[in-house]
Design a protein around this motif. Structure first.
Motif, PDB file in Angstrom:
ATOM      1  N   GLY A 139       0.824  -1.203   0.000  1.00  0.00           N
ATOM      2  CA  GLY A 139       0.000   0.000   0.000  1.00  0.00           C
ATOM      3  C   GLY A 139       0.858   1.253   0.000  1.00  0.00           C
ATOM      4  N   ASP A 140       0.445   2.250   0.782  1.00  0.00           N
ATOM      5  CA  ASP A 140       1.131   3.548   0.791  1.00  0.00           C
ATOM      6  C   ASP A 140       2.022   3.679   2.028  1.00  0.00           C
ATOM      7  OD1 ASP A 140       1.762   6.079  -0.178  1.00  0.00           O
ATOM      8  OD2 ASP A 140       0.194   7.041   1.011  1.00  0.00           O
ATOM      9  N   GLU A 141       2.877   2.689   2.239  1.00  0.00           N
ATOM     10  CA  GLU A 141       3.751   2.688   3.409  1.00  0.00           C
ATOM     11  C   GLU A 141       5.202   2.474   2.989  1.00  0.00           C
ATOM     12  OE1 GLU A 141       2.691   0.032   6.589  1.00  0.00           O
ATOM     13  OE2 GLU A 141       0.594  -0.059   5.952  1.00  0.00           O
ATOM     14  N   PRO A 142       6.151   2.992   3.766  1.00  0.00           N
ATOM     15  CA  PRO A 142       7.541   2.572   3.568  1.00  0.00           C
ATOM     16  C   PRO A 142       7.657   1.110   3.987  1.00  0.00           C
ATOM     17  CG  PRO A 142       7.357   3.844   5.579  1.00  0.00           C
ATOM     18  CD  PRO A 142       5.997   3.889   4.923  1.00  0.00           C
ATOM     19  N   PHE A 143       8.625   0.402   3.441  1.00  0.00           N
ATOM     20  CA  PHE A 143       8.709  -1.036   3.714  1.00  0.00           C
ATOM     21  C   PHE A 143      10.151  -1.511   3.597  1.00  0.00           C
ATOM     22  CE2 PHE A 143       8.176  -0.440  -0.794  1.00  0.00           C
ATOM     23  CZ  PHE A 143       8.954  -1.419  -1.403  1.00  0.00           C
ATOM     24  N   ALA A 144      10.383  -2.703   4.138  1.00  0.00           N
ATOM     25  CA  ALA A 144      11.714  -3.307   4.102  1.00  0.00           C
ATOM     26  C   ALA A 144      11.759  -4.407   3.053  1.00  0.00           C
ATOM     27  CB  ALA A 144      12.066  -3.883   5.467  1.00  0.00           C
ATOM     28  N   VAL A 145      12.932  -4.605   2.487  1.00  0.00           N
ATOM     29  CA  VAL A 145      13.201  -5.757   1.625  1.00  0.00           C
ATOM     30  C   VAL A 145      14.419  -6.465   2.196  1.00  0.00           C
ATOM     31  CG1 VAL A 145      13.782  -6.574  -0.695  1.00  0.00           C
ATOM     32  CG2 VAL A 145      12.308  -4.567  -0.420  1.00  0.00           C
ATOM     33  N   LEU A 146      14.298  -7.760   2.408  1.00  0.00           N
ATOM     34  CA  LEU A 146      15.415  -8.565   2.886  1.00  0.00           C
ATOM     35  C   LEU A 146      15.640  -9.701   1.904  1.00  0.00           C
ATOM     36  CD1 LEU A 146      13.324  -8.050   5.588  1.00  0.00           C
ATOM     37  CD2 LEU A 146      15.430  -8.742   6.734  1.00  0.00           C
ATOM     38  N   LEU A 147      16.843  -9.818   1.386  1.00  0.00           N
ATOM     39  CA  LEU A 147      17.159 -10.894   0.460  1.00  0.00           C
ATOM     40  C   LEU A 147      17.640 -12.115   1.234  1.00  0.00           C
ATOM     41  CD1 LEU A 147      18.899  -9.042  -2.504  1.00  0.00           C
ATOM     42  CD2 LEU A 147      16.470  -9.287  -1.963  1.00  0.00           C
ATOM     43  N   GLY A 148      17.118 -13.256   0.864  1.00  0.00           N
ATOM     44  CA  GLY A 148      17.406 -14.485   1.596  1.00  0.00           C
ATOM     45  C   GLY A 148      18.805 -15.020   1.433  1.00  0.00           C
ATOM     46  N   ASP A 149      19.560 -14.496   0.462  1.00  0.00           N
ATOM     47  CA  ASP A 149      20.938 -14.959   0.275  1.00  0.00           C
ATOM     48  C   ASP A 149      21.909 -14.281   1.232  1.00  0.00           C
ATOM     49  OD1 ASP A 149      20.275 -16.718  -1.685  1.00  0.00           O
ATOM     50  OD2 ASP A 149      20.962 -15.492  -3.359  1.00  0.00           O
ATOM     51  N   ASP A 150      21.451 -13.275   1.949  1.00  0.00           N
ATOM     52  CA  ASP A 150      22.324 -12.515   2.837  1.00  0.00           C
ATOM     53  C   ASP A 150      21.890 -12.689   4.288  1.00  0.00           C
ATOM     54  OD1 ASP A 150      24.109 -10.928   0.933  1.00  0.00           O
ATOM     55  OD2 ASP A 150      22.123 -10.443   0.165  1.00  0.00           O
ATOM     56  N   VAL A 151      22.686 -13.414   5.050  1.00  0.00           N
ATOM     57  CA  VAL A 151      22.450 -13.572   6.480  1.00  0.00           C
ATOM     58  C   VAL A 151      23.468 -12.699   7.201  1.00  0.00           C
ATOM     59  CG1 VAL A 151      22.520 -15.170   8.432  1.00  0.00           C
ATOM     60  CG2 VAL A 151      21.525 -15.904   6.252  1.00  0.00           C
ATOM     61  N   VAL A 152      22.984 -11.846   8.083  1.00  0.00           N
ATOM     62  CA  VAL A 152      23.867 -10.899   8.777  1.00  0.00           C
ATOM     63  C   VAL A 152      23.789 -11.141  10.281  1.00  0.00           C
ATOM     64  CG1 VAL A 152      24.485  -8.487   9.143  1.00  0.00           C
ATOM     65  CG2 VAL A 152      23.452  -9.193   6.971  1.00  0.00           C
TER      66      VAL A 152
END
Length: 296
Positions: A123-136
């Protein structure tokens, strides 16, 4: 627009060809680091960072992920009947980690297209994207995503997570171009451009985007008109570059050890380090490594 980052997207529709034949029938995100699927570490990071709702972008062969984060009544009852109550709690906790939803990416059109699949969810919100190949892992400190959310709260602008990579490896990543006219604010720097997988001699820096993003919803209208880029795919990097013409975009050099678990050697390193961090395994693994070292 709600300025709180509550939702996250985890693109997980890739075929995992680098891990064939294991990924012929098993989602690469379900490959375990010791005994925990890689995607569970990603979701735990999101939850620890304050994320409330998560959308996983999947394909038709990823049912194992949905099953893993669902309730398993039969398994719970069998474990309970055997008196294994700690394990019952463990699998119940997995099912209760977060509100997790799923949508299929019907065609493999790239990361940008995968993110676009989440438009109605975000919708009209800021959001996060996390890629599954990167574990931190950031022992004793904030999760990498939480660091980016804090930077977003400060700037109310998109933030990409970066770390410095070796110059000869820049061609593997999206590389950012820091602004020459804006001084860095600690680990935060304003950007003027990004380029996906540049040639070594053309890279604007050695700061690589490493699988963590906070994005404003305006990115969706850009993804809808984004032409294909590197690899013939719709690249998220290209859309973020266009977003810079509309609003500020920052990079945050996050703290933590990042493992590229989409790479075989990165996966092996993560497995060793995570095993060394487990009380019941540490001594045995250390002893084995010492024995191997004698033979080298």
């Amino acid at each position: 627009m709600d300025r709180k980052v509550r939702k996250a997207i985890i693109p997980a529709a890739g075929l995992g060809t680098r891990f064939l034949p294991a990924t012929k029938a098993l989602a690469k995100e379900m490959l375990p680091i010791v005994d925990t699927p890689t995607i569970q570490y990603i979701i735990e990071e999101a939850v620890a960072s304050g994320i409330e709702e998560i959308l996983i972008i999947t394909n038709s062969n990823k049912h194992s992920m949905e099953n893993h984060f669902d309730t398993s009544y039969e398994l719970e009852s069998r474990l309970a009947a055997s008196g294994k109550h700690d394990q019952v709690k463990q699998i119940r906790d997995i099912a209760n980690l977060a509100n997790i939803y799923y949508i299929r990416q019907k065609e493999p059109k790239g990361l940008g297209h995968a993110v676009l699949c989440a438009k109605s969810f975000i919708g009209d919100e800021p959001f996060a994207v996390l890629l599954g190949d990167d574990v931190v892992v950031n022992k004793g400190g904030e999760p990498s995503l939480k660091q980016l959310i804090s930077a977003f709260d400060k700037k109310s602008a998109s933030v990409v997570g970066v770390q410095t990579v070796q110059k000869e490896e820049v061609f593997k990543y999206g590389i950012v171009a820091p602004s020459a006219s804006h001084l860095p604010e600690g680990r935060l720097v304003k950007l003027t451009s990004m380029v996906e997988k540049p040639a070594v001699e053309e890279a604007p820096s050695q700061l690589a985007v490493l699988g963590r993003y906070i994005l404003t919803p305006e990115i969706f209208e850009l993804l809808e008109t984004q032409e294909t880029g590197a690899g013939g795919e719709i690249q998220l990097t290209d859309a973020i570059k266009r977003l810079m013409d509309m609003q500020a975009v920052y990079a945050y050099d996050f703290e933590g050890i990042r493992y590229d678990v989409g790479d075989k050697f990165g996966f092996i390193k993560a497995t060793i380090d995570f095993a060394l961090d487990r009380e019941e395994l540490k001594e045995k693994v250390e002893a084995y490594i010492k024995e191997l070292a004698k033979e080298v």
